[in-house]
Structure formats: C-alpha cells, structure tokens
Scaffold this active site. Structure first.
Site, PDB file in Angstrom:
ATOM      1  N   LYS A  34     -11.007   6.342   2.271  1.00 34.08           N
ATOM      2  CA  LYS A  34     -11.121   6.793   3.657  1.00 34.08           C
ATOM      3  C   LYS A  34     -12.042   8.000   3.718  1.00 34.08           C
ATOM      4  O   LYS A  34     -11.872   8.956   2.954  1.00 34.08           O
ATOM      5  CB  LYS A  34      -9.746   7.149   4.231  1.00 34.08           C
ATOM      6  CG  LYS A  34      -8.827   5.953   4.405  1.00 34.08           C
ATOM      7  CD  LYS A  34      -7.492   6.352   5.001  1.00 34.08           C
ATOM      8  CE  LYS A  34      -6.597   5.128   5.218  1.00 34.08           C
ATOM      9  NZ  LYS A  34      -5.252   5.500   5.719  1.00 34.08           N
ATOM     10  N   GLU A  62       0.825  -1.208   0.000  1.00 31.17           N
ATOM     11  CA  GLU A  62       0.000   0.000   0.000  1.00 31.17           C
ATOM     12  C   GLU A  62       0.862   1.262   0.000  1.00 31.17           C
ATOM     13  O   GLU A  62       1.741   1.419   0.843  1.00 31.17           O
ATOM     14  CB  GLU A  62      -0.916  -0.024   1.232  1.00 31.17           C
ATOM     15  CG  GLU A  62      -1.871   1.136   1.331  1.00 31.17           C
ATOM     16  CD  GLU A  62      -2.803   1.004   2.528  1.00 31.17           C
ATOM     17  OE1 GLU A  62      -3.388   2.021   2.929  1.00 31.17           O
ATOM     18  OE2 GLU A  62      -2.933  -0.119   3.072  1.00 31.17           O
TER      19      GLU A  62
END
Length: 369
Positions: free
Chosen positions: A267, A218
C-alpha cells in the site's frame, strides 16, 4: 524545473454508507490532498490517507507535517529528482509514510505530465492490460453480507474481500453464509485486519475454513508479530497474505527470510508512495512472492497512483483499490469499467481534479511557498 508552491487541503470524502472494519467504523474518509505547482506551470496532485492504527499518523498530523516539516524543505527542488526528494523527506522526519506518499505521488504526476507519459511508463512500462475489481464487504451480520454479495455477483463481480475480525465464531458464520450464497466459483478473500490477534485464535479459525475455498486470509494476527504469521503458515493449507505487517523494505526482508507469508499487500500509504512501492515489488519478485496493491480507501488520486504501480509490474497479480466506488462524491474522475479497471494513456496519473468539489470537501487548507 523547480517546486514553487505546495497547496494542502484537508478534506473528508463522503461514503455511500459507513465502512466497517475490525478496529474502526468510518462514517466518511479523511484525506489530505497536495497540489504541487512548478515554475513551468505544471501542476501535480498527491494524496495522503493516514490511519492511526497502521501508518501511525492522524489526519491533522499529516496536514501539519506537510505544512511545517516536509513542505518547506522541498520548495525550490526539482520534482523529477525523486531519489533526492525521498532522501530530503527521510532526513526531515522519521516514518510519516502517508505524508511522504502525497508528495511522491504529486511528483510522479508532474514528471508524467512533463514527459507526456502515463506514470506506469516511468516505472517499468505497462505490463497488465486490465485487472478485475474485487468488491469489499465491510463487517455486517452474516445475512447482510451474503445479500450484498449476491447483489454484486449480479453486477458482474467475481471476487470478494470480506472484512472480519471482531469475533471468530461470528466471522466463520459470515464467511460460510457468503460462500453458500455465491457458490463455489466466486473468489473469496478474508481480511482480518489483525482482529484475531494471535496465532492460536487464527489457527482455531482457519481449521474451520479449509473446506470453503478461501483464496487467502489477510493479516489475521497483530501486524508486528511476523513470527505468529510463520506459525500459522506452517499449519494451514490456506494461503496467507501480510498487510499491516509490511511497511517498508526492512519488514519485507524479514518476511522473505522467515517465509512468513505467501503473498504481500503493498500500500502506497504504508510505504511512502510510488517509488518505495516499486522497490517492494522488486524485493518480492526476487523471492518469487506474489503481490497485491491495496487501498486505504483513497480518492481517485491515490487510487490511480496505486493502479499505475500495479499495471507496471508482473509480480503484482491483484488489486484492491475501490475507494472511488465507495464515495458519493469524489474529487477526481478515475474511471472504472466494473468489474474491471483499465487505465488510459493520459500523461501523469491520468486524473482530472474537480477544483469545485475539492473546495466543497475541504475542512481546512494552507499553502507552502
């Protein structure tokens, strides 16, 4: 229905132990809680957890934005008109995604309570019954990370997110130590938080990891460098996930056009709340790109909001919302069935807020009427 009052609480959530990632060590977690009140007496809660390195906001700045910019323009508005709410916020201030997320989440909490439905039923309906919870290993020496992983496996965890990104050589040692400790059947995801910075450094690292069964890596490179992600993706067999490089619909469009990642990490604090997160999930689904809903280490309020988005979307296949498990004291009662999370059918976010703990953790507060 009209918004009549917005109470704003700047709090600090105590952690069991410091949370260490590539660019910062958090002794506790700064958060801003919104308590939105309507003329019908319905109360909704929202949360902002800003990050100077990701959202471009500070804890103090979010408080002042909510008090002096966003809050005043929303008094008298209908919280159910979520498209208009976002338009008003966007006209009032550019960006400020975490501040806007707090308002968005509070509005959805109110809408759910008004209609007597959980939030996931308002944005597509429940798709997932449960999600496995991934344990996050913050940066530490290899032996400590491996020991913590072993303890968590005994508690039932089957996946880990390893925080790395301070030094490629040490990072590799940490990953190898955890894999050796937990064996081949436990999922390991590696979160670099931009720490390797360049495609050259990243390629040096990934070539040493291709035999260690990594689920994905990531955000190894600087968030704004989408082209570096494209280069890395073209030269490795390990799947890549974008996190800091994805903020809103514009970045998602570029990521899709350039095929810059295999997965994206949505997010709420980066994109502005539940409503924008749903838009990102729809974009990703059109491109057949899997999504994760990730965390900025929010309390029960922000974490529940993220879970509602995740539970409603087929394209969202993993979650990393473990903030409440890291706090020694939380303001809400979001319940985990470790190593799983299963949402209830309680209206709104499904979180009861403990006003006494909220008051105890509050550093400063104000109200907009």
């Amino acid at each position: 229905m009209k918004i009549t009052e917005i109470k704003i609480y700047a709090i600090r959530l105590p952690l069991f132990e410091p949370f260490v990632i590539s660019y910062h060590t958090y002794p506790d977690m700064p958060s801003v809680i919104v308590k939105m009140v309507t003329d019908e007496g319905i109360v909704g809660y929202g949360e902002a957890v800003p990050d100077e390195h990701i959202t471009g906001e500070t804890w103090e700045g979010v408080f002042h934005i909510l008090k002096n910019s966003i809050g005043p323009v929303l008094i008298g508005k209908n919280p159910m008109e979520i498209e208009k709410i976002h338009e008003l916020m966007d006209k009032t201030i550019y960006s400020a995604p975490a501040a806007k997320a707090a308002i968005d989440i509070a509005c959805f909490d109110i809408i759910g309570k008004k209609l007597q439905q959980p939030v996931y039923q308002l944005i597509g309906g429940r798709y997932h019954d449960e999600f496995p919870i991934t344990h996050v290993l913050s940066i530490a020496p290899p032996e400590k990370m491996a020991a913590e992983a072993a303890q968590m496996v005994e508690k039932g965890y089957r996946s880990f997110k390893m925080k790395v990104g301070t030094n490629v050589k040490v990072d590799i040692e940490c990953i190898k130590a955890v894999r050796a400790q937990v064996g081949p059947d436990i999922a390991i995801r590696v979160d670099v938080n931009q720490g390797w910075k360049t495609s050259a450094a990243t390629l040096t690292a990934v070539k040493q990891l291709e035999d260690y069964q990594i689920d994905w890596i990531e955000q190894p490179v600087t968030g704004d460098d989408i082209d570096a992600m494209v280069e890395v993706k073209s030269k490795t067999t390990i799947p890549l996930m974008i996190d800091e490089g994805l903020k809103g619909t514009r970045e998602m469009r570029e990521i899709i056009q350039k095929r810059a990642a295999d997965k994206v990490n949505i997010k709420l604090m980066k994109c502005g709340g539940i409503y924008p997160a749903v838009k990102l999930a729809h974009q990703a689904e059109l491109a057949e790109m899997e999504c994760q809903v990730g965390s900025m280490v929010e309390s029960s309020i922000g974490s529940a909001a993220g879970f509602h988005v995740a539970f409603s979307k087929k394209v969202i296949t993993s979650v990393e919302l473990t903030g409440p498990l890291k706090f020694s004291k939380d303001i809400g009662n979001l319940a985990y069935d470790v190593p799983y999370i299963r949402l209830s059918e309680t209206p709104g976010l499904g979180v009861e807020v403990n006003e006494e703990i909220l008051k105890e953790l509050t550093v400063f507060q104000d109200v907009v009427r």
